[in-house]
Design a protein around this motif. Structure first.
Motif, PDB file in Angstrom:
ATOM      1  N   GLY A 222       0.791  -1.224   0.000  1.00 35.83           N
ATOM      2  CA  GLY A 222       0.000   0.000   0.000  1.00 35.83           C
ATOM      3  C   GLY A 222       0.824   1.274   0.000  1.00 35.83           C
ATOM      4  N   TYR A 223       2.120   1.213   0.298  1.00 33.63           N
ATOM      5  CA  TYR A 223       2.936   2.422   0.214  1.00 33.63           C
ATOM      6  C   TYR A 223       2.927   2.946  -1.223  1.00 33.63           C
ATOM      7  CZ  TYR A 223       5.245   1.560   4.798  1.00 33.63           C
ATOM      8  OH  TYR A 223       5.527   1.371   6.126  1.00 33.63           O
ATOM      9  N   ASP A 224       2.850   4.248  -1.364  1.00 29.53           N
ATOM     10  CA  ASP A 224       2.940   4.859  -2.695  1.00 29.53           C
ATOM     11  C   ASP A 224       4.368   4.766  -3.222  1.00 29.53           C
ATOM     12  OD1 ASP A 224       0.301   5.617  -2.673  1.00 29.53           O
ATOM     13  OD2 ASP A 224       0.696   7.690  -2.053  1.00 29.53           O
TER      14      ASP A 224
ATOM     15  N   LEU B  70       2.932  10.235  -8.434  1.00 30.68           N
ATOM     16  CA  LEU B  70       2.603   8.859  -8.062  1.00 30.68           C
ATOM     17  C   LEU B  70       2.762   7.956  -9.288  1.00 30.68           C
ATOM     18  CD1 LEU B  70       1.360   6.931  -5.894  1.00 30.68           C
ATOM     19  CD2 LEU B  70      -0.873   7.522  -6.857  1.00 30.68           C
ATOM     20  N   VAL B  71       3.626   6.955  -9.198  1.00 27.24           N
ATOM     21  CA  VAL B  71       3.850   6.061 -10.339  1.00 27.24           C
ATOM     22  C   VAL B  71       3.606   4.597 -10.003  1.00 27.24           C
ATOM     23  CG1 VAL B  71       5.489   7.634 -11.446  1.00 27.24           C
ATOM     24  CG2 VAL B  71       6.351   5.870  -9.880  1.00 27.24           C
ATOM     25  N   GLY B  72       3.260   4.300  -8.762  1.00 28.71           N
ATOM     26  CA  GLY B  72       3.031   2.896  -8.451  1.00 28.71           C
ATOM     27  C   GLY B  72       2.633   2.670  -7.009  1.00 28.71           C
ATOM     28  N   THR B  73       2.455   1.395  -6.664  1.00 32.00           N
ATOM     29  CA  THR B  73       2.038   0.984  -5.321  1.00 32.00           C
ATOM     30  C   THR B  73       2.790  -0.280  -4.922  1.00 32.00           C
ATOM     31  OG1 THR B  73      -0.182   1.775  -5.863  1.00 32.00           O
ATOM     32  CG2 THR B  73       0.035   0.432  -3.894  1.00 32.00           C
TER      33      THR B  73
ATOM     34  N   ILE C 145       3.843   2.071 -13.224  1.00 29.95           N
ATOM     35  CA  ILE C 145       3.255   2.404 -14.528  1.00 29.95           C
ATOM     36  C   ILE C 145       4.258   2.185 -15.662  1.00 29.95           C
ATOM     37  CG2 ILE C 145       1.545   4.025 -13.629  1.00 29.95           C
ATOM     38  CD1 ILE C 145       3.400   6.298 -14.606  1.00 29.95           C
ATOM     39  N   ASP C 146       3.703   1.849 -16.807  1.00 34.97           N
ATOM     40  CA  ASP C 146       4.488   1.619 -18.018  1.00 34.97           C
ATOM     41  C   ASP C 146       5.374   2.838 -18.277  1.00 34.97           C
ATOM     42  OD1 ASP C 146       5.222   0.329 -20.429  1.00 34.97           O
ATOM     43  OD2 ASP C 146       3.842   1.627 -21.521  1.00 34.97           O
TER      44      ASP C 146
ATOM     45  N   ALA D 139      11.099   6.168  -5.454  1.00 35.83           N
ATOM     46  CA  ALA D 139      11.065   6.232  -3.990  1.00 35.83           C
ATOM     47  C   ALA D 139       9.742   5.688  -3.488  1.00 35.83           C
ATOM     48  CB  ALA D 139      11.249   7.671  -3.516  1.00 35.83           C
ATOM     49  N   MET D 140       9.771   5.129  -2.282  1.00 37.83           N
ATOM     50  CA  MET D 140       8.502   4.797  -1.630  1.00 37.83           C
ATOM     51  C   MET D 140       8.247   5.876  -0.594  1.00 37.83           C
ATOM     52  SD  MET D 140       9.464   1.434   0.640  1.00 37.83           S
ATOM     53  CE  MET D 140      10.949   1.385   1.659  1.00 37.83           C
ATOM     54  N   ASP D 141       6.981   6.224  -0.470  1.00 38.50           N
ATOM     55  CA  ASP D 141       6.577   7.308   0.414  1.00 38.50           C
ATOM     56  C   ASP D 141       6.015   6.694   1.690  1.00 38.50           C
ATOM     57  OD1 ASP D 141       4.692   9.150   1.693  1.00 38.50           O
ATOM     58  OD2 ASP D 141       5.107  10.469   0.004  1.00 38.50           O
TER      59      ASP D 141
END
Lengths: 126, 368
Positions: free
Chosen positions: B302-304, B312-315, B335-336, B346-348
């Motif tokens: 669940g981290y962004d 935001l590019v992923g989870t 994301i592609d 980075a993870m937020d």
């Protein structure tokens, strides 16, 4: 499991040792055992204010990250700086070398559980 | 969560308790999450071997004359072309291509056997029963009558060779045979969820304790001990294997998860086929990828995932310290265009950025 009789406890598994107007705070043996392999801890700094019932940091194990909940209100006067490199102290000696912070009390401690009540709480939720 | 008294027990739960394991609720079962320590247990499986109680898993079979057709509608692999004794990894998909579960399918002489996830058991069985009936077949839930034990690690063959009938060492990866463990008829499968060599064995429930004890007794000289579900999760993550509820769920599809990456050659229809083929042609908008991080913080579901413009590019799907790599690892949908191995993102965590570096899956492959 026997928790020291001279300490006070919270339902969220923190302990408090009151000496004069200073309270030492840690997490209980039950909490340490449940968390098991610890990997990270985030503690407040000296001078920060803790507010009873609110989060004052985070503790992370291999499998989960948990909030540390302040059992009492007060200003942080000392932080256990040895923990960062010795997280295992929390598992090995939760009521001794594994203490987290000391605060100068600004509120009461009557809301805390005694050892018997905490033991019962742990048994009930085991 | 209820108390442990409400939870289901396996035939081995008494042994886990006696061994001092920590037991937790896992999909309604009281299961051992760890014995000694998660990281030590991971190392043991990588260097020696360990046993796993998997009696909570769903196990069932389709029987009937048209069982191959029924099974074919459920999975993407070509069931008719599978040789007897072959096992394949697949998934159950809805019409829109989203995944209901990931599964192992076993082709046997007179049945098609499935191993499914405990958490999806009820809805899987309902779906499989519906499909089986369309073909005049019968779905038999064997979850409560079969025990399932895994032994995983480089010493698995040494440990099991003298306990099993047949030529265990000659059994190929992702194949099985019916033989005996001790004197008990068993399905012996060279599969696992750790990235190591090993076996998963299925046999009638009442023998579970005796067989578990025999494996541990025979394995003692090889360093074999029981392993909990927490270590199993880290092992599977290092090996780049998906866990339903993390890398796969009701919103993911097998193309973005990397399970289907090439055109499907057989001509048979299966649930979700049209949608999955469309996704293959169009290409996924996001892809499952691994990553490593130097941060002390363990990646959590669940981290962004953000780029250096804070977009935001992923989870994050899963994360763990990796004893094998010596760093924290995780999986994420990214994301592609941002998903190439080596990309720095980075993870937020509560507003703080922790740098990650994308890493192709798997993180770990055993030496062969």
């Amino acid at each position: 499991m026997s928790n020291p009789k001279d300490l006070k406890y919270t339902e969220s598994h923190e302990w408090v040792r009151v000496q004069g107007d200073v309270a030492t705070i840690g997490i209980t043996a039950h909490a340490a055992e449940s968390l098991s392999d610890l990997v990270f801890i985030d503690l407040p700094s000296v001078g920060d204010d803790l507010s009873a019932g609110e989060s004052f940091g985070e503790i992370e194990s291999v499998k989960a990250v948990s909030d540390l909940n302040a059992p009492v209100s007060g200003e942080v006067v000392e932080v256990n700086g040895d923990l960062e490199d010795n997280l295992k102290d929390i598992n090995d000696d939760p009521y001794g070398k594994g203490w987290l912070v000391k605060v100068k009390l600004s509120g009461g401690t009557d809301h805390l559980l005694d050892a018997a009540a905490y033991d019962a709480h742990v048994q009930e939720h085991a | 969560m209820g108390t442990t008294a409400d939870l289901r027990r396996t035939p081995l739960t008494d042994r886990h308790e006696a061994a001092g394991a920590r037991l937790v609720d896992f999909s309604g079962f009281l299961m051992p999450v760890q014995y000694d320590g998660i990281l030590d247990e991971v190392k043991r499986v990588r260097t020696q071997a360990g046993t796993f109680d998997l009696c909570h898993m769903g196990r069932c079979r389709i029987v009937g004359d048209r069982r191959v057709e029924a099974a074919q509608y459920l999975v993407h692999v070509h069931v008719e072309a599978l040789k007897q004794g072959a096992i394949r990894y697949s998934f159950f998909a809805r019409d829109d291509g989203t995944t209901m579960d990931d599964v192992l399918i076993y082709k046997d002489v007179d049945e098609i056997f499935f191993c499914i996830n405990a958490g999806n058991r009820a809805r899987d069985l309902a779906w499989m029963d519906e499909v089986a009936r369309r073909y005049g077949c019968t779905l038999e839930d064997q979850s409560d009558e079969l025990a399932m034990i895994a032994i995983q690690g480089p010493r698995s063959v040494d440990t099991m060779a003298h306990l099993c009938s047949g030529d265990l060492a000659a059994l190929k990866y992702y194949n099985f045979y019916r033989g005996k463990v001790l004197d008990v008829p068993a399905m012996i499968s060279r599969t696992g969820y750790t990235g190591e060599d090993g076996f998963e064995i299925y046999f009638e429930n009442s023998h579970a304790g005796r067989i578990w004890d025999a494996i541990l007794d025979k394995g003692r000289t090889h360093g074999v001990t029981p392993i909990g579900l927490a270590a199993r999760d880290t092992l599977r993550l290092e090996a780049g294997m998906a866990l339903y509820g993390h890398e796969l769920d009701d919103t993911t599809n097998p193309v973005e998860a990397g399970i289907v990456f090439a055109p499907i050659k057989h001509k048979h229809d299966f649930s979700g086929r049209a949608a999955i083929e469309r996704m293959l042609v169009e290409g996924p908008q996001r892809r499952l990828t691994g990553f490593t991080t130097e941060s002390k913080r363990v990646p959590r579901q669940g981290y962004d995932v953000v780029d250096f413009d804070h977009a935001l590019v992923g989870t994050v799907c899963s994360g763990s310290p990796s004893p094998t790599l010596g760093t924290n690892i995780g999986t994420a949908y990214v994301i592609d265009g941002k998903d190439a191995p080596g990309t720095h993102l980075a993870m937020d965590i509560k507003g703080t950025r922790h740098e990650i570096k994308l890493h192709a899956l798997p993180f770990y492959m055993r030496p062969r």
